[in-house]
Design a protein around this motif. Structure first.
Motif, PDB file in Angstrom:
ATOM      1  N   ARG A 184      -7.863 -13.955   3.423  1.00  0.00           N
ATOM      2  CA  ARG A 184      -8.927 -12.968   3.542  1.00  0.00           C
ATOM      3  C   ARG A 184     -10.120 -13.332   2.652  1.00  0.00           C
ATOM      4  O   ARG A 184     -11.278 -13.193   3.032  1.00  0.00           O
ATOM      5  CB  ARG A 184      -8.405 -11.585   3.159  1.00  0.00           C
ATOM      6  CG  ARG A 184      -9.372 -10.446   3.464  1.00  0.00           C
ATOM      7  CD  ARG A 184      -8.797  -9.100   3.102  1.00  0.00           C
ATOM      8  NE  ARG A 184      -7.572  -8.817   3.819  1.00  0.00           N
ATOM      9  CZ  ARG A 184      -6.365  -8.813   3.259  1.00  0.00           C
ATOM     10  NH1 ARG A 184      -6.224  -9.092   1.979  1.00  0.00           N
ATOM     11  NH2 ARG A 184      -5.298  -8.536   3.965  1.00  0.00           N
ATOM     12  N   GLN A 185      -9.815 -13.807   1.440  1.00  0.00           N
ATOM     13  CA  GLN A 185     -10.894 -14.216   0.550  1.00  0.00           C
ATOM     14  C   GLN A 185     -11.678 -15.398   1.116  1.00  0.00           C
ATOM     15  O   GLN A 185     -12.906 -15.462   1.009  1.00  0.00           O
ATOM     16  CB  GLN A 185     -10.317 -14.581  -0.814  1.00  0.00           C
ATOM     17  CG  GLN A 185      -9.772 -13.383  -1.590  1.00  0.00           C
ATOM     18  CD  GLN A 185      -9.150 -13.784  -2.910  1.00  0.00           C
ATOM     19  OE1 GLN A 185      -9.181 -14.953  -3.273  1.00  0.00           O
ATOM     20  NE2 GLN A 185      -8.566 -12.810  -3.607  1.00  0.00           N
TER      21      GLN A 185
ATOM     22  N   SER B  75       2.090 -11.712   0.923  1.00  0.00           N
ATOM     23  CA  SER B  75       0.902 -10.937   0.583  1.00  0.00           C
ATOM     24  C   SER B  75      -0.119 -11.813  -0.125  1.00  0.00           C
ATOM     25  O   SER B  75      -1.318 -11.712   0.112  1.00  0.00           O
ATOM     26  CB  SER B  75       1.303  -9.750  -0.290  1.00  0.00           C
ATOM     27  OG  SER B  75       0.167  -9.038  -0.703  1.00  0.00           O
ATOM     28  N   SER B  76       0.340 -12.661  -1.013  1.00  0.00           N
ATOM     29  CA  SER B  76      -0.573 -13.554  -1.718  1.00  0.00           C
ATOM     30  C   SER B  76      -1.269 -14.500  -0.750  1.00  0.00           C
ATOM     31  O   SER B  76      -2.464 -14.750  -0.861  1.00  0.00           O
ATOM     32  CB  SER B  76       0.206 -14.338  -2.770  1.00  0.00           C
ATOM     33  OG  SER B  76      -0.638 -15.248  -3.432  1.00  0.00           O
TER      34      SER B  76
ATOM     35  N   GLU C  51      -1.859 -13.915   2.440  1.00  0.00           N
ATOM     36  CA  GLU C  51      -2.803 -13.131   3.230  1.00  0.00           C
ATOM     37  C   GLU C  51      -4.082 -12.863   2.440  1.00  0.00           C
ATOM     38  O   GLU C  51      -5.186 -12.926   2.979  1.00  0.00           O
ATOM     39  CB  GLU C  51      -2.160 -11.819   3.664  1.00  0.00           C
ATOM     40  CG  GLU C  51      -1.039 -11.994   4.692  1.00  0.00           C
ATOM     41  CD  GLU C  51      -0.420 -10.663   5.062  1.00  0.00           C
ATOM     42  OE1 GLU C  51      -0.810  -9.646   4.462  1.00  0.00           O
ATOM     43  OE2 GLU C  51       0.449 -10.650   5.955  1.00  0.00           O
ATOM     44  N   ASP C  52      -3.942 -12.558   1.147  1.00  0.00           N
ATOM     45  CA  ASP C  52      -5.127 -12.315   0.320  1.00  0.00           C
ATOM     46  C   ASP C  52      -5.994 -13.564   0.222  1.00  0.00           C
ATOM     47  O   ASP C  52      -7.229 -13.482   0.285  1.00  0.00           O
ATOM     48  CB  ASP C  52      -4.704 -11.868  -1.079  1.00  0.00           C
ATOM     49  CG  ASP C  52      -4.077 -10.484  -1.063  1.00  0.00           C
ATOM     50  OD1 ASP C  52      -4.301  -9.765  -0.065  1.00  0.00           O
ATOM     51  OD2 ASP C  52      -3.360 -10.138  -2.026  1.00  0.00           O
ATOM     52  N   GLN C  53      -5.355 -14.701   0.069  1.00  0.00           N
ATOM     53  CA  GLN C  53      -6.120 -15.933  -0.012  1.00  0.00           C
ATOM     54  C   GLN C  53      -6.866 -16.208   1.286  1.00  0.00           C
ATOM     55  O   GLN C  53      -8.034 -16.633   1.274  1.00  0.00           O
ATOM     56  CB  GLN C  53      -5.189 -17.097  -0.356  1.00  0.00           C
ATOM     57  CG  GLN C  53      -4.605 -17.023  -1.756  1.00  0.00           C
ATOM     58  CD  GLN C  53      -3.641 -18.155  -2.042  1.00  0.00           C
ATOM     59  OE1 GLN C  53      -3.408 -19.001  -1.171  1.00  0.00           O
ATOM     60  NE2 GLN C  53      -3.074 -18.183  -3.250  1.00  0.00           N
TER      61      GLN C  53
ATOM     62  N   GLU D 289       6.036 -10.737  -1.459  1.00  0.00           N
ATOM     63  CA  GLU D 289       4.984 -10.982  -2.435  1.00  0.00           C
ATOM     64  C   GLU D 289       4.260 -12.292  -2.144  1.00  0.00           C
ATOM     65  O   GLU D 289       3.034 -12.376  -2.232  1.00  0.00           O
ATOM     66  CB  GLU D 289       5.584 -11.006  -3.837  1.00  0.00           C
ATOM     67  CG  GLU D 289       6.120  -9.646  -4.288  1.00  0.00           C
ATOM     68  CD  GLU D 289       6.780  -9.728  -5.638  1.00  0.00           C
ATOM     69  OE1 GLU D 289       6.918 -10.869  -6.138  1.00  0.00           O
ATOM     70  OE2 GLU D 289       7.150  -8.680  -6.180  1.00  0.00           O
TER      71      GLU D 289
ATOM     72  N   GLN E 239       0.826  -1.213   0.000  1.00  0.00           N
ATOM     73  CA  GLN E 239       0.000   0.000   0.000  1.00  0.00           C
ATOM     74  C   GLN E 239       0.855   1.256   0.000  1.00  0.00           C
ATOM     75  O   GLN E 239       0.557   2.217  -0.693  1.00  0.00           O
ATOM     76  CB  GLN E 239      -0.941  -0.003   1.199  1.00  0.00           C
ATOM     77  CG  GLN E 239      -1.972  -1.116   1.157  1.00  0.00           C
ATOM     78  CD  GLN E 239      -2.900  -1.064   2.353  1.00  0.00           C
ATOM     79  OE1 GLN E 239      -2.645  -0.327   3.297  1.00  0.00           O
ATOM     80  NE2 GLN E 239      -3.964  -1.864   2.311  1.00  0.00           N
TER      81      GLN E 239
END
Length: 454
Positions: A146-147, A139-140, A142-144, A136, A85
């Motif tokens: 969260r989804q 982050s990937s 964490e996104d998974q 990276e 961010q």
């Protein structure tokens, strides 16, 4: 001969010197520029790396993420990530024991010991490249995660589409709902509770003008009108509730109601012994039917409506109804006055609506039925709102009942008492900074009434 010998000697010396200079040419720097430039570049690069290494400052991470500034060295074992961010690199402690061991010999604000060769520029570049790749990946992940969490909170779109498709099967228009409610109410198998529930729901829909006219179109209005003949007070009450909502500002429905005998049925209920709640709803339906409908007002007077209302007002425990009746009379009087004023402004001598209002002889009927005295006696009500409505009606009846009011000593005493009361209340409003307060308006109505009686 001697001269020629000297010239020959000078020539030999010159040739020797020239040959000697060409023999030593390779020993000078100018003869090998590429080799000299390479050596100079290596020397400058080495000096720059030494300078860069000397200015690297040790960053002391904690257990919280902190931004890593350019030129700061990260102790081995630290956890470094790239904040997607802000674009800044952040670092924190990862393995406590290992970090503590690495930090034992370093103090906050100290420079790296360049003699230990613990960190080099190349090592840091390699480490940062690996950390970027790790950030990276993190982050990937964490996104998974969260989804996956979001999917647990919300239902899949396909499942929602299926539910909506099922809902569309049972969706009904207002017309269909009203037909169903009328059928439910009119069914002999329905219980009293089901009939009342059907009327209650129907009242919600007939507030809209189009729905009320649709109720008329399929015969539902007449079913509700006939329900006024029921022996159950609750059925009468809720039927009148539906009719009052349907009549309101709906001329087409009002006309059909008059033709369907609604006015007679409403007056009969008001004239007979019924629960107070039932009479409230019936009076509401009567007011909705009479307002802005001069033909209904004519029929009301012919059917003895003023006598029915007079009896209703004089009953004990009907003070609430008395205020509503007085408000209705005031509205009917002012309607006719406004119709005449509008005709004068538009210079229309015989508009149809004005002709209908001229056939409504309401004021003479009020005087004959004793409403001058009845209205004056209602000033004894304690509520300010009730007094306000009575004062308005007295003002509207002043021209018709002026002789009676001047001879009514009790009315004069009541007006004087109210004048004193509201003078005190108006003074309090002025002290509070209210220049046009509620009590000042009431006081103005009393003063105008007293002025008209002099």
């Amino acid at each position: 001969m001697a001269l020629w010998g000297m010239l020959l000697g000078l020539l030999m010396v010159s040739c020797f010197t020239f040959c000697r200079s060409h023999q030593n040419l390779k020993e000078f720097a100018l003869t090998n520029p590429e080799k000299s430039t390479t050596k100079e570049t290596e020397r400058k690069t080495k000096a720059k790396e030494e300078l860069d290494t000397e200015v690297l400052e040790v960053f002391h991470p904690t257990h919280e993420w902190q931004a890593l500034q350019p030129g700061q060295a990260v102790p081995a074992g630290s956890h470094v990530r790239l904040n997607l961010q802000t674009g800044a690199r952040e670092v924190k402690l990862q393995y406590g024991d290992k970090i503590q061991n690495n930090l034992k010999e370093s103090k906050k604000g100290k420079r790296l010991d360049i003699n230990t060769n613990a960190y080099t520029s190349q090592d840091l570049k390699s480490a940062l490249a690996k950390l970027k790749k790790g950030a990276e990946m993190e982050s990937s992940e964490e996104d998974q995660a969260r989804q996956a969490e979001v999917k647990q909170l919300f239902r899949p779109i396909e499942e929602l589409k299926k539910d909506f498709a099922e809902l569309n099967v049972v969706i009904e228009t207002d017309m269909q709902i009203m037909v169903r409610l009328i059928n439910k109410f009119n069914s002999s198998s329905s219980s009293l509770e089901e009939k009342i529930a059907a009327l209650f729901d129907l009242e919600y829909y007939v507030h809209q003008m189009d729905n009320a006219q649709d109720l008329l179109s399929f015969g539902g209005l007449q079913v509700v009108i006939n329900a006024l003949n029921s022996t159950e007070p609750l059925v009468k009450e809720y039927a009148a509730f539906v009719l009052g909502a349907a009549f309101s500002s709906n001329p087409k429905v009002q006309v059909e109601a008059i033709e369907g005998g609604a006015l007679q049925k409403l007056l009969i209920i008001l004239a007979t012994k019924q629960p107070l709640a039932t009479k409230k709803k019936v009076l509401f339906a009567l007011c909705s039917l009479l307002r802005h409908f001069p033909y209904a007002q004519q029929q009301f007077l012919k059917l003895g409506g003023l006598q029915v209302l007079r009896t209703l007002v004089q009953e004990k425990g009907t003070e609430v109804l008395a205020v509503r009746v007085v408000t209705l009379l005031y509205d009917l009087i002012t309607e006719k006055m406004f119709a005449e004023e509008e005709a004068e402004l538009t210079r229309e001598t015989s508009p149809e609506k004005l002709q209908q209002y001229r056939q409504v002889h309401l004021l003479p009927g009020l005087r004959e039925q004793g409403w001058c005295a009845i209205t004056a006696s209602l000033l004894a009500l304690p509520e300010h709102d009730a007094r306000e409505k009575v004062l308005q009606t007295l003002g509207a009846l002043l021209a018709t009942c002026q002789d009676h009011y001047r001879q009514d000593t009790q009315l004069s005493r009541m007006l004087a008492s109210l004048q004193a009361e509201y003078q005190a209340l108006a003074a309090l409003e002025l002290q509070d900074g209210e220049e046009e307060g509620y009590f000042q308006e009431l006081l103005g109505s009393i003063d105008s009434l007293l002025q008209g009686l002099r």
